[in-house]
Design a protein around this motif. Structure first.
Motif, PDB file in Angstrom:
ATOM      1  N   ASP A  59       0.815  -1.217   0.000  1.00 58.00           N
ATOM      2  CA  ASP A  59       0.000   0.000   0.000  1.00 58.00           C
ATOM      3  C   ASP A  59       0.853   1.273   0.000  1.00 58.00           C
ATOM      4  OD1 ASP A  59      -2.479   1.236  -0.104  1.00 58.00           O
ATOM      5  OD2 ASP A  59      -2.667   1.350   2.080  1.00 58.00           O
ATOM      6  N   GLY A  60       1.909   1.278  -0.809  1.00 55.13           N
ATOM      7  CA  GLY A  60       2.770   2.456  -0.925  1.00 55.13           C
ATOM      8  C   GLY A  60       3.830   2.597   0.144  1.00 55.13           C
ATOM      9  N   HIS A  61       3.894   1.672   1.093  1.00 56.16           N
ATOM     10  CA  HIS A  61       4.892   1.711   2.157  1.00 56.16           C
ATOM     11  C   HIS A  61       5.950   0.638   1.904  1.00 56.16           C
ATOM     12  CE1 HIS A  61       2.409   4.349   4.639  1.00 56.16           C
ATOM     13  NE2 HIS A  61       1.394   3.587   4.284  1.00 56.16           N
TER      14      HIS A  61
END
Length: 94
Positions: A59-61
């Motif tokens: 999730d973008g992390h």
């Protein structure tokens, strides 16, 4: 039940953990596959053996090398075979 939390997501949970040198080792099977990316990083512990790592990504992390494990631990460290431990941005709760 002990759990590993990263970015407010539970990424591992199990009653079958091993504590060694202050680190909680979870069964490899309890770790979510969808957050793992193989890492080329390796380190060596004189009595446990060669460690390999995973980077966490979801999730973008991304947290590089936040998960480690011993694919072929030395005999004295057999208790961590098929187990993973965490550091960096991962919080382990009992």
């Amino acid at each position: 039940m002990p759990k590993a939390i990263w970015n407010d997501e539970v990424i591992a949970e199990s009653d079958d953990t091993v504590v060694l040198e202050g680190n909680v080792y979870f069964p490899r099977a309890s770790l979510r596959e969808d957050v793992l990316v193989e890492s080329a990083t390796h380190t060596v512990c004189p009595w446990k053996g060669k460690a390999s790592y995973y980077t966490l990504q979801f999730d973008g992390h991304t947290t590089p090398d936040a998960v480690w494990y011993y694919p072929s631990p030395k005999p004295d460290a057999a208790a961590v075979r098929d187990r993973v431990a965490f550091w960096k941005d991962v919080k382990v709760e009992a």
